[in-house]
Each structure stands twice: as C-alpha cells, then as structure tokens.
Design a protein around this motif. Structure first.
Motif, PDB file in Angstrom:
ATOM      1  N   ARG A   1       0.846  -1.285   0.032  1.00 28.19           N
ATOM      2  CA  ARG A   1      -0.031   0.267  -0.011  1.00 28.19           C
ATOM      3  C   ARG A   1       0.692   1.345   0.091  1.00 28.19           C
ATOM      4  N   LEU A   2       2.030   1.092   0.743  1.00 27.59           N
ATOM      5  CA  LEU A   2       2.717   2.517   0.885  1.00 27.59           C
ATOM      6  C   LEU A   2       3.335   2.528  -0.543  1.00 27.59           C
ATOM      7  N   LEU A   3       3.898   1.639  -1.098  1.00 29.40           N
ATOM      8  CA  LEU A   3       4.641   1.568  -2.477  1.00 29.40           C
ATOM      9  C   LEU A   3       3.632   2.408  -3.401  1.00 29.40           C
ATOM     10  N   ALA A   4       2.504   1.889  -3.196  1.00 33.03           N
ATOM     11  CA  ALA A   4       1.504   2.521  -4.249  1.00 33.03           C
ATOM     12  C   ALA A   4       1.127   4.093  -3.980  1.00 33.03           C
ATOM     13  N   ARG A   5       0.999   4.130  -2.569  1.00 33.39           N
ATOM     14  CA  ARG A   5       0.901   5.765  -2.209  1.00 33.39           C
ATOM     15  C   ARG A   5       2.134   6.522  -2.541  1.00 33.39           C
ATOM     16  N   PHE A   6       3.275   6.088  -2.351  1.00 36.05           N
ATOM     17  CA  PHE A   6       4.576   6.733  -2.880  1.00 36.05           C
ATOM     18  C   PHE A   6       4.499   6.986  -4.511  1.00 36.05           C
ATOM     19  N   GLN A   7       3.896   6.050  -5.235  1.00 35.58           N
ATOM     20  CA  GLN A   7       3.697   6.273  -6.756  1.00 35.58           C
ATOM     21  C   GLN A   7       2.663   7.230  -6.974  1.00 35.58           C
ATOM     22  N   GLN A   8       1.506   7.333  -6.364  1.00 33.09           N
ATOM     23  CA  GLN A   8       0.620   8.082  -6.615  1.00 33.09           C
ATOM     24  C   GLN A   8       1.047   9.521  -6.094  1.00 33.09           C
ATOM     25  N   GLU A   9       1.746   9.597  -5.333  1.00 35.80           N
ATOM     26  CA  GLU A   9       2.253  10.996  -5.052  1.00 35.80           C
ATOM     27  C   GLU A   9       3.629  11.398  -5.506  1.00 35.80           C
ATOM     28  N   GLY A  10       3.924  10.392  -6.791  1.00 36.94           N
ATOM     29  CA  GLY A  10       5.042  10.790  -7.518  1.00 36.94           C
ATOM     30  C   GLY A  10       6.510  10.846  -6.999  1.00 36.94           C
ATOM     31  N   TYR A  11       6.536  10.106  -5.944  1.00 36.07           N
ATOM     32  CA  TYR A  11       7.787   9.678  -5.499  1.00 36.07           C
ATOM     33  C   TYR A  11       8.723   8.692  -6.172  1.00 36.07           C
ATOM     34  N   VAL A  12       7.829   7.847  -6.369  1.00 39.35           N
ATOM     35  CA  VAL A  12       8.643   6.776  -7.228  1.00 39.35           C
ATOM     36  C   VAL A  12       7.666   6.116  -8.184  1.00 39.35           C
ATOM     37  N   GLU A  13       8.278   5.287  -9.169  1.00 35.84           N
ATOM     38  CA  GLU A  13       7.426   4.582 -10.181  1.00 35.84           C
ATOM     39  C   GLU A  13       7.689   3.062  -9.846  1.00 35.84           C
ATOM     40  N   VAL A  14       6.691   2.103  -9.836  1.00 34.89           N
ATOM     41  CA  VAL A  14       6.818   0.897  -9.119  1.00 34.89           C
ATOM     42  C   VAL A  14       6.350   0.057 -10.272  1.00 34.89           C
ATOM     43  N   HIS A  15       7.075  -1.092 -10.701  1.00 29.36           N
ATOM     44  CA  HIS A  15       6.643  -2.314 -11.699  1.00 29.36           C
ATOM     45  C   HIS A  15       7.310  -3.289 -10.854  1.00 29.36           C
ATOM     46  N   ARG A  16       6.466  -3.857  -9.952  1.00 32.56           N
ATOM     47  CA  ARG A  16       6.868  -5.132  -9.603  1.00 32.56           C
ATOM     48  C   ARG A  16       8.127  -4.860  -8.521  1.00 32.56           C
ATOM     49  N   LYS A  17       9.158  -5.643  -9.294  1.00 33.92           N
ATOM     50  CA  LYS A  17      10.430  -5.496  -8.512  1.00 33.92           C
ATOM     51  C   LYS A  17      11.299  -4.519  -9.085  1.00 33.92           C
ATOM     52  N   ASN A  18      10.895  -3.594 -10.195  1.00 37.72           N
ATOM     53  CA  ASN A  18      11.608  -2.741 -10.760  1.00 37.72           C
ATOM     54  C   ASN A  18      11.143  -1.329 -10.072  1.00 37.72           C
ATOM     55  N   LEU A  19      11.978  -0.455  -9.984  1.00 37.36           N
ATOM     56  CA  LEU A  19      11.527   0.686  -9.077  1.00 37.36           C
ATOM     57  C   LEU A  19      12.446   1.957  -9.620  1.00 37.36           C
ATOM     58  N   GLN A  20      11.827   2.815  -9.856  1.00 30.66           N
ATOM     59  CA  GLN A  20      12.502   4.019 -10.428  1.00 30.66           C
ATOM     60  C   GLN A  20      12.300   5.210  -9.222  1.00 30.66           C
ATOM     61  N   LEU A  21      13.379   5.662  -8.741  1.00 34.37           N
ATOM     62  CA  LEU A  21      13.255   7.048  -7.730  1.00 34.37           C
ATOM     63  C   LEU A  21      12.946   8.532  -8.675  1.00 34.37           C
ATOM     64  N   LEU A  22      11.852   8.964  -8.508  1.00 34.62           N
ATOM     65  CA  LEU A  22      11.484  10.123  -9.207  1.00 34.62           C
ATOM     66  C   LEU A  22      11.941  11.524  -8.201  1.00 34.62           C
ATOM     67  N   ASN A  23      11.700  11.351  -7.026  1.00 33.82           N
ATOM     68  CA  ASN A  23      12.175  12.342  -6.247  1.00 33.82           C
ATOM     69  C   ASN A  23      12.751  11.963  -4.955  1.00 33.82           C
ATOM     70  N   VAL A  24      14.135  11.967  -4.918  1.00 32.13           N
ATOM     71  CA  VAL A  24      15.013  11.396  -3.970  1.00 32.13           C
ATOM     72  C   VAL A  24      14.920  12.403  -2.811  1.00 32.13           C
ATOM     73  N   GLU A  25      15.004  13.515  -2.957  1.00 29.62           N
ATOM     74  CA  GLU A  25      14.975  14.627  -1.892  1.00 29.62           C
ATOM     75  C   GLU A  25      13.564  14.372  -1.135  1.00 29.62           C
ATOM     76  N   GLY A  26      12.687  14.235  -1.611  1.00 29.59           N
ATOM     77  CA  GLY A  26      11.327  13.876  -1.145  1.00 29.59           C
ATOM     78  C   GLY A  26      11.141  12.786  -0.095  1.00 29.59           C
TER      79      GLY A  26
END
Lengths: 252, 252
Positions: free
Chosen positions: B204-229
């Motif tokens: 759920r938290l990963l989903a929320r982080f994604q929704q809020e633009g911090y990360v993009e999640v695809h299963r095990k692959n993850l892209q950090l979009l806002n490291v400072e945040g």
DNA sequence: AATCAGTATTGACCTGGATCAACAAAACAG
DNA sequence: CTGTTTTGTTGATCCAGGTCAATACTGATT
C-alpha cells in the motif's frame, strides 16, 4: 567536563574494579600475563564520580575513547530531526559504551549518567595499538562488538509490548546480577523509549505483571516472583541470551 | 554445501573483485603494500555461484568464516520460538555477513541467496591472525563492526511505516549504486519483515508513494523520481548515513 | 506542612497498521 | 498452450498500543 582523569596505579585495585568488567575474560580468568595487565592498566584512565544527569559525551563530539562502566549506570540516546529522543541502550557496571563511534570517528549518540557513576576511559588509539600486540585483547574487542551487534539486531525485531517488557526485565535482572531483587535506575519514560513503547504502556504492563503474580513493583524497586514465567512471556525476545554467557546466569 | 572453495590467485583479479568491497578502503585506495595485499589474498577463498534459495550458512552452524558478497544478494534471518521468521538484513555486493557470530562462535542466523550469488570466504581465525600483523586490517574490522552496530541500533528505533519504507528505499538505492533505477531483489514479504511491517502495508505504501510521484513501481523494478522528497519522508530513519560515507553518495 | 516539579498510574478514546479475505498477475511446470 | 504455485495488490474490519487528560505519589525546598 567535570571529573578529572587519572591513572589507576595499583594492580590489585584494578583487579577489584574489573571484577565485573566486560574485559574480565581477558584480564582475570584467562590469566593474562602480569606484564600485559600492566600494559592495559597503563592506558586505562578513570573518570568520576559523574553526577546523575551529567554527560559523559555528546552526539557530535569527536571520538577518542570508549568507556567501561565501573559503577552506577548510564544511558545512551540520540535526538532525531524532530527533536524526539531515542534511548539506544542502558549501560550497567562492566559494560562498554561508545563502540558505535569507532567507525565514524564521531559520537553518534550522547551518554548521560542515570545515577552517580564512574567509568574507565580507554583511549581508542592506544587500545587499538595495544590490541595489536596483545593477542587476546584484539579478539576480545571483536567479540564485544559482535555481541553488541547481536543484541541490537534482536532489539530491532518485531515483538509485542508484553514480550519486550518481560525480556527487558529478565535482561536487567541478569545483568545487574542481584538475583531477583532489582532496582530500575532509569525512569519509565526511558524504558519505554528503549522498548519503543509509550510510558503509559510500560506502566500498565507492570501493573498487569504484578496482578498476575510475575513481579512485585514499588516504583523503582522490583522483585521478580516468577522468573520462568517472565521468560516464557518474553518468548524469543532475548536481550540477555549472549550477555549471560559471560556472566552469572539467573537462577529461577 | 554446494560450490567448491578455491584460492583466488591473481592480484589483479582480486583488485577487480574488491572494487566495491567493504574492505576496499584497506585494499585499494589506502594503498596497502603489495605484500600485504598478497597476504590477505592468500587467505581469501571464493564460493559460488550459489543459486537463489541456497543457504550460505544456517543458524546453529559452528562459526568459521565471515563472508563478503562479491555478486548477487543475500538475506540473513532467524526463526523465533514461534516459528516466525525475522529478516535481519540484506547484503549487497561489497557488504559483509556473519559478523554477529564472532562472539558466540555459532551462527545466530541463517543466510540465504536472494539471487544467484558469489561470496568471498574469510576464515575468521586466519583473518584475525592477519589483522594482528597488518595494522590497517585490524582497524578496518573494528570499523566495519562499529558501522553495522550503528545501522542496527538505528533500525531498532521507533519510526512510522512511511519513514521506514522511505528510508529503506534510499538505503537500497545508495547501496546498489545504480542511481535512481533499482531492482528490489527481495520479495515484499522480506522487506516487510525487515522493517517490521505487514506485506500489505509495504504494498500500500509503495502504491501511495507512486501516486504521490515519489517513485514509479513495476513489481520488482523501481525508479526513484523524487529522492529529496523521499529523504524528507524518511526523516531521521537513516539506514544509509554511514554506509554512504564510504560509497558513492546518491545524487538527487 | 505547604508548595512545587518531576514522575508514575489510571481511565477514556482513537488510530496506524495488522489481520483477514478475495483477487490479480507473474513465474513455472508439464 | 493450461493448470498450479508463488507473489503482489486491494478492500473491509479489528485491535494493540498510542494519545490525551486527570489524578496520585515522591522528594526536594523553604
């Protein structure tokens, strides 16, 4: 910085002081050569008495020494970005402080006396040099670091409030070595912080433990009535498992 | 025990293998004498490939060696009295395992490969002897133990699920050193156990982080979009603070 | 012995995250 | 391809323990 630093001069006095020390396996039972005792002695300073509430070191201080508690008790803690205090550990006679500062060469936490206390000061550079020459000393330091690591890792695992508090009581009892009668030198707030609970929860649980016949509580004085039961409540939350291997095991 | 053990024979090969190693400060940048490199090399074994799911060691095994990850990833965990698994740590290339077994001379946890992995084997007795002679090696081991202690102590402190997960992501990113694009080798269940959360909470938290633009999640692959945040969300829950001092800091 | 400050207990209420349950999406085997 | 298993997501509900608030207890101070 109150409390001047002076050399411990008499071997027999040192022997006495080290009777419960975490380096004891090296100093005494393992029959270190008198020559080596003298060398260790020559670098050990002494600091104290340190009044209750006085700091031994503070977060951010450059790292120079590690300390062994001779008498009294201290806690280590850090203050996070939001100003919340996190108690990292309690340090009773014979236990070491400051090991976590070796790496960054800066103290990562502050240490404050919970009661009037005195400590041995082990200047790290000299200790490190000596460890080079005295074989048993190096291994002993490795082992002490390793032990703290296990305790800390266990503290990081997931357990209920009941398990935590029961484990904590067992641990304190074993470490203070005074049988089943023990004094909680630290305030409830610190116990709670250490165990990641609210002070109210600690208070309520102590009340419940008493009501169920595990302990008798009078403020800071505590009597364990059912050590085996407490151990069962604690389950796998073992803060003591390792420490007790060096020290006297708790009967009951 | 699959995977035979053999000597690493070529210094340049070792240099390559150690490029990201936790002992690198000793081996390479600090310009250890070629002679000393050779001595260290002479005691370092190599084990692997270790298939995903295979154990490197198990709780209760007698302690003989510590290990440094060369390639792949492992987790350490223990099973408590009630059969619950507690993940104690993840170990990426260059990191050490098994330090907590020095004290009791028995492994306190099991280590299993999360992906195909290979490790360096450092027989403890020989390492300890060598540390006696090579000054920098002793200090390096002290420092590594001390570092793990800090990380573990921090993990033991009290933080919200959000802080934990954000801190964890930052930590993994910094340690895997692949910038903001990273692969979560471990299943959600393990992340959750490590952070003392339920897998559902992690999800759920990963989903929320994604929704809020911090990360993009695809299963095990993850892209950090806002490291400072993310760092801000993580607050004082810093699993990386120390490790990153040795390694490349994460830009962002 | 009254005042005050710090510490501990107890009660009433609330919430973050666990648990339970159902489902979806990969990974894997044949 | 088609089941089967494992892993991940999402929703609904629940509860351990946190938070807030009021009340004692203790010791130090005058």
């Amino acid at each position: 910085m109150s409390g001047r630093q002076r050399k411990v001069v008499c071997i027999t006095e040192l022997r006495q002081a080290c009777r419960t020390c975490s380096l004891q396996e090296l100093c005494l039972p393992m029959g270190l050569a008198a020559e080596d005792i003298q060398r260790l002695e020559s670098i050990v300073g002494h600091k104290g008495p340190l009044e209750r509430g006085r700091h031994l070191f503070r977060e951010g201080d450059p790292f120079q020494s590690i300390y062994a508690v001779r008498d009294g008790a201290l806690k280590t803690y850090s203050i996070d970005a939001d100003g919340r205090e996190h108690v990292l550990g309690f340090h009773l006679p014979g236990e070491l402080l400051g090991l976590d500062a070796i790496y960054p060469r800066v103290n990562r936490c502050s240490a404050v006396a919970l009661s009037n206390a005195s400590v041995c000061v082990l200047p790290y550079d000299r200790l490190s040099d000596l460890a080079h020459e005295v074989s048993g000393l190096q291994s002993q330091i490795f082992r002490l670091l390793s032990k703290d690591l296990s305790i800390s890792a266990n503290l990081a695992t997931d357990h209920t409030a009941e398990e935590r508090l029961a484990g904590f009581l067992i641990s304190i009892a074993a470490r203070s070595g005074a049988g089943t009668e023990l004094k909680l030198v630290m305030p409830r707030r610190d116990i709670a912080s250490y165990l990641r609970l609210a002070t109210e929860t600690v208070s309520r649980l102590l009340a419940r433990f008493q009501q169920e016949g595990y302990v008798e509580v009078h403020r800071k004085n505590l009597q364990l009535l059912n050590v085996e039961g407490l151990r069962r409540l604690g389950g796998s939350f073992e803060l003591t498992g390792l420490a007790s291997a060096i020290r006297r095991p708790l009967r009951g």
